[in-house]
Design a protein around this motif. Sequence first.
Motif, PDB file in Angstrom:
ATOM      1  N   TYR A  19      20.278  10.015  -2.364  1.00  0.00           N
ATOM      2  CA  TYR A  19      19.204  10.796  -1.750  1.00  0.00           C
ATOM      3  C   TYR A  19      18.428  11.592  -2.789  1.00  0.00           C
ATOM      4  O   TYR A  19      17.212  11.732  -2.696  1.00  0.00           O
ATOM      5  CB  TYR A  19      19.771  11.711  -0.651  1.00  0.00           C
ATOM      6  CG  TYR A  19      20.189  10.908   0.545  1.00  0.00           C
ATOM      7  CD1 TYR A  19      19.250  10.480   1.474  1.00  0.00           C
ATOM      8  CD2 TYR A  19      21.501  10.499   0.713  1.00  0.00           C
ATOM      9  CE1 TYR A  19      19.617   9.701   2.549  1.00  0.00           C
ATOM     10  CE2 TYR A  19      21.881   9.718   1.781  1.00  0.00           C
ATOM     11  CZ  TYR A  19      20.935   9.320   2.695  1.00  0.00           C
ATOM     12  OH  TYR A  19      21.291   8.535   3.760  1.00  0.00           O
ATOM     13  N   VAL A  20      19.144  12.114  -3.798  1.00  0.00           N
ATOM     14  CA  VAL A  20      18.434  12.830  -4.859  1.00  0.00           C
ATOM     15  C   VAL A  20      17.449  11.874  -5.540  1.00  0.00           C
ATOM     16  O   VAL A  20      16.284  12.214  -5.768  1.00  0.00           O
ATOM     17  CB  VAL A  20      19.432  13.406  -5.885  1.00  0.00           C
ATOM     18  CG1 VAL A  20      18.679  14.067  -7.029  1.00  0.00           C
ATOM     19  CG2 VAL A  20      20.351  14.412  -5.227  1.00  0.00           C
ATOM     20  N   PHE A  29      22.814  -1.563  -0.997  1.00  0.00           N
ATOM     21  CA  PHE A  29      23.893  -1.692  -0.022  1.00  0.00           C
ATOM     22  C   PHE A  29      24.263  -3.152   0.194  1.00  0.00           C
ATOM     23  O   PHE A  29      25.429  -3.487   0.370  1.00  0.00           O
ATOM     24  CB  PHE A  29      23.501  -1.043   1.295  1.00  0.00           C
ATOM     25  CG  PHE A  29      23.317   0.433   1.188  1.00  0.00           C
ATOM     26  CD1 PHE A  29      24.394   1.248   0.916  1.00  0.00           C
ATOM     27  CD2 PHE A  29      22.075   1.008   1.317  1.00  0.00           C
ATOM     28  CE1 PHE A  29      24.243   2.606   0.788  1.00  0.00           C
ATOM     29  CE2 PHE A  29      21.903   2.366   1.186  1.00  0.00           C
ATOM     30  CZ  PHE A  29      22.992   3.171   0.922  1.00  0.00           C
ATOM     31  N   LEU A  35      25.547   0.176   7.843  1.00  0.00           N
ATOM     32  CA  LEU A  35      24.424  -0.757   7.694  1.00  0.00           C
ATOM     33  C   LEU A  35      24.028  -1.326   9.054  1.00  0.00           C
ATOM     34  O   LEU A  35      22.850  -1.463   9.373  1.00  0.00           O
ATOM     35  CB  LEU A  35      24.814  -1.898   6.759  1.00  0.00           C
ATOM     36  CG  LEU A  35      25.031  -1.515   5.309  1.00  0.00           C
ATOM     37  CD1 LEU A  35      25.417  -2.734   4.501  1.00  0.00           C
ATOM     38  CD2 LEU A  35      23.770  -0.899   4.739  1.00  0.00           C
ATOM     39  N   LEU A  38      23.727  11.240  -4.664  1.00  0.00           N
ATOM     40  CA  LEU A  38      22.771  10.881  -5.717  1.00  0.00           C
ATOM     41  C   LEU A  38      21.741   9.870  -5.224  1.00  0.00           C
ATOM     42  O   LEU A  38      20.616   9.841  -5.720  1.00  0.00           O
ATOM     43  CB  LEU A  38      23.523  10.335  -6.934  1.00  0.00           C
ATOM     44  CG  LEU A  38      24.213  11.417  -7.759  1.00  0.00           C
ATOM     45  CD1 LEU A  38      25.145  10.808  -8.777  1.00  0.00           C
ATOM     46  CD2 LEU A  38      23.182  12.300  -8.448  1.00  0.00           C
ATOM     47  N   ILE A  51      26.660   8.794  -2.947  1.00  0.00           N
ATOM     48  CA  ILE A  51      25.779   8.845  -1.773  1.00  0.00           C
ATOM     49  C   ILE A  51      24.767   9.986  -1.928  1.00  0.00           C
ATOM     50  O   ILE A  51      23.568   9.826  -1.690  1.00  0.00           O
ATOM     51  CB  ILE A  51      26.601   9.017  -0.487  1.00  0.00           C
ATOM     52  CG1 ILE A  51      27.325   7.717  -0.159  1.00  0.00           C
ATOM     53  CG2 ILE A  51      25.704   9.415   0.675  1.00  0.00           C
ATOM     54  CD1 ILE A  51      28.325   7.855   0.946  1.00  0.00           C
ATOM     55  N   THR A  87      10.504   8.208   2.524  1.00  0.00           N
ATOM     56  CA  THR A  87      11.904   8.619   2.509  1.00  0.00           C
ATOM     57  C   THR A  87      12.777   7.513   3.077  1.00  0.00           C
ATOM     58  O   THR A  87      13.352   7.627   4.145  1.00  0.00           O
ATOM     59  CB  THR A  87      12.076   9.900   3.331  1.00  0.00           C
ATOM     60  OG1 THR A  87      11.423   9.710   4.581  1.00  0.00           O
ATOM     61  CG2 THR A  87      11.511  11.091   2.627  1.00  0.00           C
ATOM     62  N   ILE A  88      12.851   6.412   2.357  1.00  0.00           N
ATOM     63  CA  ILE A  88      13.685   5.294   2.774  1.00  0.00           C
ATOM     64  C   ILE A  88      14.524   4.859   1.585  1.00  0.00           C
ATOM     65  O   ILE A  88      14.010   4.719   0.477  1.00  0.00           O
ATOM     66  CB  ILE A  88      12.816   4.116   3.264  1.00  0.00           C
ATOM     67  CG1 ILE A  88      12.152   4.486   4.579  1.00  0.00           C
ATOM     68  CG2 ILE A  88      13.644   2.854   3.416  1.00  0.00           C
ATOM     69  CD1 ILE A  88      11.169   3.452   5.057  1.00  0.00           C
ATOM     70  N   LEU A  89      15.808   4.661   1.814  1.00  0.00           N
ATOM     71  CA  LEU A  89      16.667   4.160   0.745  1.00  0.00           C
ATOM     72  C   LEU A  89      16.411   2.667   0.591  1.00  0.00           C
ATOM     73  O   LEU A  89      16.261   1.947   1.568  1.00  0.00           O
ATOM     74  CB  LEU A  89      18.133   4.390   1.082  1.00  0.00           C
ATOM     75  CG  LEU A  89      18.597   5.841   1.088  1.00  0.00           C
ATOM     76  CD1 LEU A  89      20.025   5.920   1.586  1.00  0.00           C
ATOM     77  CD2 LEU A  89      18.505   6.447  -0.295  1.00  0.00           C
ATOM     78  N   MET A 134      15.587  17.931  -2.293  1.00  0.00           N
ATOM     79  CA  MET A 134      16.767  17.489  -3.032  1.00  0.00           C
ATOM     80  C   MET A 134      17.889  18.520  -2.955  1.00  0.00           C
ATOM     81  O   MET A 134      19.046  18.193  -3.151  1.00  0.00           O
ATOM     82  CB  MET A 134      16.417  17.328  -4.509  1.00  0.00           C
ATOM     83  CG  MET A 134      15.749  16.061  -4.893  1.00  0.00           C
ATOM     84  SD  MET A 134      15.513  16.185  -6.676  1.00  0.00           S
ATOM     85  CE  MET A 134      13.906  15.501  -6.809  1.00  0.00           C
ATOM     86  N   TYR A 191      14.292  11.291  -3.356  1.00  0.00           N
ATOM     87  CA  TYR A 191      13.282  12.356  -3.385  1.00  0.00           C
ATOM     88  C   TYR A 191      12.667  12.493  -4.772  1.00  0.00           C
ATOM     89  O   TYR A 191      11.471  12.772  -4.903  1.00  0.00           O
ATOM     90  CB  TYR A 191      13.894  13.692  -2.937  1.00  0.00           C
ATOM     91  CG  TYR A 191      14.139  13.744  -1.460  1.00  0.00           C
ATOM     92  CD1 TYR A 191      13.076  13.637  -0.554  1.00  0.00           C
ATOM     93  CD2 TYR A 191      15.412  13.873  -0.945  1.00  0.00           C
ATOM     94  CE1 TYR A 191      13.294  13.670   0.799  1.00  0.00           C
ATOM     95  CE2 TYR A 191      15.637  13.905   0.421  1.00  0.00           C
ATOM     96  CZ  TYR A 191      14.568  13.802   1.289  1.00  0.00           C
ATOM     97  OH  TYR A 191      14.779  13.829   2.629  1.00  0.00           O
ATOM     98  N   PHE A 216      18.829  10.188   7.764  1.00  0.00           N
ATOM     99  CA  PHE A 216      18.597  10.674   6.399  1.00  0.00           C
ATOM    100  C   PHE A 216      19.809  11.345   5.766  1.00  0.00           C
ATOM    101  O   PHE A 216      19.713  12.441   5.224  1.00  0.00           O
ATOM    102  CB  PHE A 216      17.392  11.618   6.365  1.00  0.00           C
ATOM    103  CG  PHE A 216      16.162  10.970   6.884  1.00  0.00           C
ATOM    104  CD1 PHE A 216      15.536   9.974   6.164  1.00  0.00           C
ATOM    105  CD2 PHE A 216      15.671  11.310   8.124  1.00  0.00           C
ATOM    106  CE1 PHE A 216      14.415   9.352   6.659  1.00  0.00           C
ATOM    107  CE2 PHE A 216      14.547  10.677   8.629  1.00  0.00           C
ATOM    108  CZ  PHE A 216      13.918   9.699   7.893  1.00  0.00           C
ATOM    109  N   GLN A 239       9.386  18.006  -2.653  1.00  0.00           N
ATOM    110  CA  GLN A 239      10.563  17.130  -2.791  1.00  0.00           C
ATOM    111  C   GLN A 239      11.688  17.827  -3.545  1.00  0.00           C
ATOM    112  O   GLN A 239      12.864  17.542  -3.318  1.00  0.00           O
ATOM    113  CB  GLN A 239      10.191  15.845  -3.532  1.00  0.00           C
ATOM    114  CG  GLN A 239       9.334  14.892  -2.749  1.00  0.00           C
ATOM    115  CD  GLN A 239       7.867  15.195  -2.943  1.00  0.00           C
ATOM    116  OE1 GLN A 239       7.491  15.970  -3.813  1.00  0.00           O
ATOM    117  NE2 GLN A 239       7.022  14.581  -2.130  1.00  0.00           N
TER     118      GLN A 239
END
Lengths: 375, 324
Positions: free
Chosen positions: A160-161, A290, B111, A158, A156, A283-285, B292, A164, B237, B288
């Motif tokens: 977000y990493v 999923f 989700l 990773l 999880i 900034t959206i996954l 991170m 970005y 987020f 960014q």
Amino acid sequence: MKDLWTKTLERIGRSPTRIEATSSVMAIVCGLLFGLALMLIVNPLEAFPGFFTVITGPFQEGLRSLGNMFYFGVPIILTGLSVAFAFRTGLFNIGATGQLTMGALTAVYIGVNWGFLGPFHWVVAVLGAMLAGALWGAIPGLLKAFRNVHEVVTSIMLNYVAMYFNTMIIMNFLYDFQASRTAHPLPSARLPVLFLQNIFPGSRINIGIFIAVFFVAITHILLKKTTFGYELKATGFSRDASRYAGMNEKRNIVLAMVIAGAISGVAGAMMYLIPGRHLPYETILITEGFTGIAIALLGLSAPIGVMLAGLFYGALHQGGTYLQLYDFRPEIIDIIIAVIIYFSALSLFLQKIVKTFIDKRTKASMGLSEEVETR
Amino acid sequence: MNEFASFMYYILPIILMNMAPLALVALGGLYTEKSGVINIALEGIMVMGAFTSVYAATLFTGWFAGMSIQIVVLIGLLIGALLGTIFSLTHAFASIHMKSNQIISATALNLFAVAFAVFTARTIYGHRRLPFTETTMIREVPFLSSVPIIGPVFFTNAYLSTYIIVLIFAASMVILYKTKLGLRLRSCGEHPQAAESLGVNVYKIRYIGVLASGALAGMGGAAYAFTFQRQFGGEVFGFGFLALAVMISGQWRPMRILLVALFFSFMRLLATQSDSFPGLNQLNLPSQLYRMLPYVATLVVLAFTSKKSQAPRAAGEPYDSGKR
């Protein structure tokens, strides 16, 4: 007629896999019903026609919509395969999104910058995506095997990493300032459409469907027919037991995550080496990772099941594209998917229902026939 | 020195405002894991709590034009907690009664929450952002803000939620370690069969654990939305996942969780305020990279703290009363 019914029930009841498959179908039905209920609340008048369009999506516009079903199914089959493969080794790959993002970024980077490759351009882009996904998948694998860190939390983080990192690279190296969006891969990097354009005119189908089927076949053979696949499954059942049996369980965990990551990486390439699609940098996954979890569960973590479930998702997604016509928001598809995952989490319970239902019906008829025989 | 003091007075309230919701949601995670159920749906529960509380606040400010914003925030926090409790009921039902895989059911909740928030917002407003833009910050708490040192740090530019969270955290430490309920909760996470043999209702205790986590995460989501986001857009987020990581790196102990939360808040501060830090702003690195940081820091911290994990022994296992 009644005979046929009991016979089918008997046939399902005899095999655990068939009971599981029935519970998957029940999960899908529950999810769809939830979606229908929500549509009835939001807009009762349009609910039924809208719902009908969603479930008959691939047949709305003939071959064109059927081709689009395959197109939408491809990345989902791949991420589903990635999650399912890790599942078999007892790992929960919730990081398919991050691996997909890294793959997509690499594919687009190669697609924009390495035009000198000529006809091999798109192949190298896909391979690059595979490599990037594999590396991203290796990190949680290594941390799990050697530092005992739970792969769910690490993957999880990773995700977000990767999100970005993706933004950073796009903003600094891949930004198309005139169009104010991510630069577009060169035409030579696009996935070939082959003869498929003639079979499904007007649809967005491309070679991706063959690549997805190729990976389904590879993982199926790997898991079913090779020693390595057997070791992976053994590690999934019990880490300690497989170590006692002389398997290198740490290596197996890392390799399983590397392969899972590689497949997700390819999914990323399939999504963005396409004309008209731009890699998002907000900034959206990316949600496809999923959704792969749902597909892996519905497909019972078996490659062929994943393919079927992925095509079902493709159909649902294609149906969702018509929802705007009925004034519904397309997010309803995501809600349905979430509810389907929830009900597939209840699969043990659903299987029990299926089993008792079948036992009751078949025993009732079998009891009668036994009596006749003893007489 | 004076410059340093004013700089500290500037960043400490920001660290505090980051730390409070993080510690609250991590505390929620602690409740559920202590009772033996893993709940990675904290993220989704936060989204649900945040969405409903901000939506309620939007309605309230519309209906009662003169209402004090702090009362609106208070009601919003309570509604967030209520919704979080209700929403977590689905996870409790699946993982306790239905003995399902707790990670899968929680993923479904994660989700669902985002899809539901975006769907509802778009159905009502046509776009995913809620039109609530009021400032919820308290500039100065009367009297207390003039106390030297403590005043500028704790009682200026503060949020109501921070104080409520401090109270809840203190109360929780008493509940978890000084009451019968706390003992039962912890025993259900370590050895539920033993607990049942002594007459503890494992199902009930686990429901309490999960629902408490839902309430705290829901309230945490509300606090997050009121503190950080002008127009809530259906996303937190990864804040809920970060809270989970805080709980794990804090080795399931409240005081350590506070310390780790402090560390992560500092990381988040770097991420959001990198351009106002002396020294950092001259490096000219892309923003960014700082964003991170909290996530990378989590990975590093976990890699060094997970080798000998002190997780509740039965966490994640469906309860089977016949198991030896």
